[in-house]
Design an enzyme around this catalytic site. Structure first.
Site, PDB file in Angstrom:
ATOM      1  N   ASP A   9       0.842  -1.191   0.000  1.00  7.21           N
ATOM      2  CA  ASP A   9       0.000   0.000   0.000  1.00  7.21           C
ATOM      3  C   ASP A   9       0.881   1.246   0.000  1.00  7.21           C
ATOM      4  O   ASP A   9       2.021   1.224   0.473  1.00  7.21           O
ATOM      5  CB  ASP A   9      -0.891   0.026   1.237  1.00  7.21           C
ATOM      6  CG  ASP A   9      -1.875  -1.124   1.279  1.00  7.21           C
ATOM      7  OD1 ASP A   9      -2.176  -1.668   0.202  1.00  7.21           O
ATOM      8  OD2 ASP A   9      -2.317  -1.484   2.383  1.00  7.21           O
ATOM      9  N   LYS A  10       0.329   2.337  -0.480  1.00  5.51           N
ATOM     10  CA  LYS A  10       1.055   3.609  -0.539  1.00  5.51           C
ATOM     11  C   LYS A  10       1.705   3.933   0.806  1.00  5.51           C
ATOM     12  O   LYS A  10       2.886   4.323   0.864  1.00  5.51           O
ATOM     13  CB  LYS A  10       0.101   4.733  -0.945  1.00  5.51           C
ATOM     14  CG  LYS A  10       0.706   6.124  -0.877  1.00  5.51           C
ATOM     15  CD  LYS A  10      -0.325   7.195  -1.198  1.00  5.51           C
ATOM     16  CE  LYS A  10       0.266   8.592  -1.025  1.00  5.51           C
ATOM     17  NZ  LYS A  10      -0.729   9.653  -1.305  1.00  5.51           N
TER      18      LYS A  10
END
Length: 327
Positions: free
Chosen positions: A153-154
């Protein structure tokens, strides 16, 4: 299928539109227009190409075709006027500093910082890890997704595998699917840990029926549910939080975040899955700290570790937790 590209008045309009013309050859006789366009024109989504058809931007033998389902004949001349979209312009090199933990002819291991998006997507068409990989090594453009075989995830930091050759990429995809890559994470979660440690969370994951923008733990028979298993071990406990090590046995979207929330321990900073916003932890407290695998081509055993980022170290001190990297 032969294809040529003509730019109309490149000095003035090249940045605005591009005209592509080619002749349909025998293998595409009687195929749908949208299928032929998708197979022939890279860098644009099928939905975008269908929109061009509906807008009259696709000509067959000089006449506009407005139905994506139109069947083509061998010998037809197609002319398509393309205008750049964020998606079509996303897969370009962008120089950036990447923390490389390991590199050989077939494999990269990257230590991704929090905040770096892995792959272009709506809202993040540039400045991604993929863009950085393309700038670092032109060969990556020859590989699907620039060699990226799994994602973080970012706002999750830590170790990522990237293939540098097609044989390595095929092998890594197979190894991940067969659970031959050991991936471990450190996470800081709300509330003190109770119960057994280690603890296996075996709960299917799919789109949350009440909120399609997030995932949820679902019953195994639910539509779209995929099996998911995480082993969680307590490393330290405090009055209001706990430090845990999570070992993935599957690789579902948001798996650790969903599983931790499902057992009453949402990650610090993870407001998507139930945590309260806290300026002291601006992202979910999750770090991919260890990778272990056999080299995808040579079979040599490999193991990599990443130090805990400074924001998570600070969070440990704030919540009265201790981490011993030697454990």
């Amino acid at each position: 299928m032969s294809s040529t590209t003509d730019l109309d008045d490149p000095a003035d309009t090249a940045a605005e539109h591009e005209v592509r013309r080619w002749q349909v050859e025998a293998p595409h006789h009687r195929e749908r227009l949208d299928k032929v366009l998708s197979a022939t024109i890279s860098g644009f989504s099928r939905s975008y190409l269908s929109q061009l058809v509906e807008q009259g931007a696709v000509l067959r033998n000089g006449q506009a075709l407005r139905k994506p389902s139109a069947r083509l004949q061998a010998g037809d001349t197609l002319e398509v006027t393309l205008r750049p979209t964020p998606q079509s312009q996303a897969f370009v090199p962008e120089a950036m500093d990447l923390a490389v933990v390991h590199e050989d002819a077939d494999l990269l291991v990257i230590d991704k910082p929090a905040g770096l998006v892995v792959h272009p997507a709506p809202g993040n068409w540039s400045g991604t890890l993929l863009n950085g990989l393309l700038a670092r090594d032109a060969r990556m453009a020859e590989l699907p997704r620039a060699g990226i075989v799994h994602r973080l995830d970012k706002d999750t930091s830590g170790l990522m595998l990237v293939a540098r050759s097609r044989p390595a990429m095929d092998a890594l995809v197979r190894m991940i699917a067969q659970r031959e890559v050991r991936r471990q994470y450190l996470a800081i979660a709300h509330r003190p840990w109770t119960g057994p440690s280690p603890r296996d969370v075996d709960a299917a994951i799919g789109r949350d029926p009440a909120n399609r923008l997030r995932m949820a733990a679902l019953s195994a028979g639910s539509t779209g549910a995929k099996d998911a298993r995480t082993t969680i071990e307590l490393l330290d406990n405090a009055d209001t939080a706990c430090l845990v090590r999570c070992t993935l046995h599957t690789g579902r979207t948001h798996q650790i975040r969903v599983h931790m929330a499902s057992i009453g321990h949402p990650l610090l900073g993870d407001t998507v899955y139930g945590a309260q916003a806290d300026p002291r932890m601006a992202r979910q407290a999750l770090h991919a700290y260890r990778l272990a695998l056999a080299h995808p081509l040579s079979g040599q055993p490999l193991a990599f570790a990443s130090a805990l980022p400074t924001d998570m170290q600070a969070a440990l001190a704030l919540w009265g937790l201790r981490y011993n990297p030697a454990r």
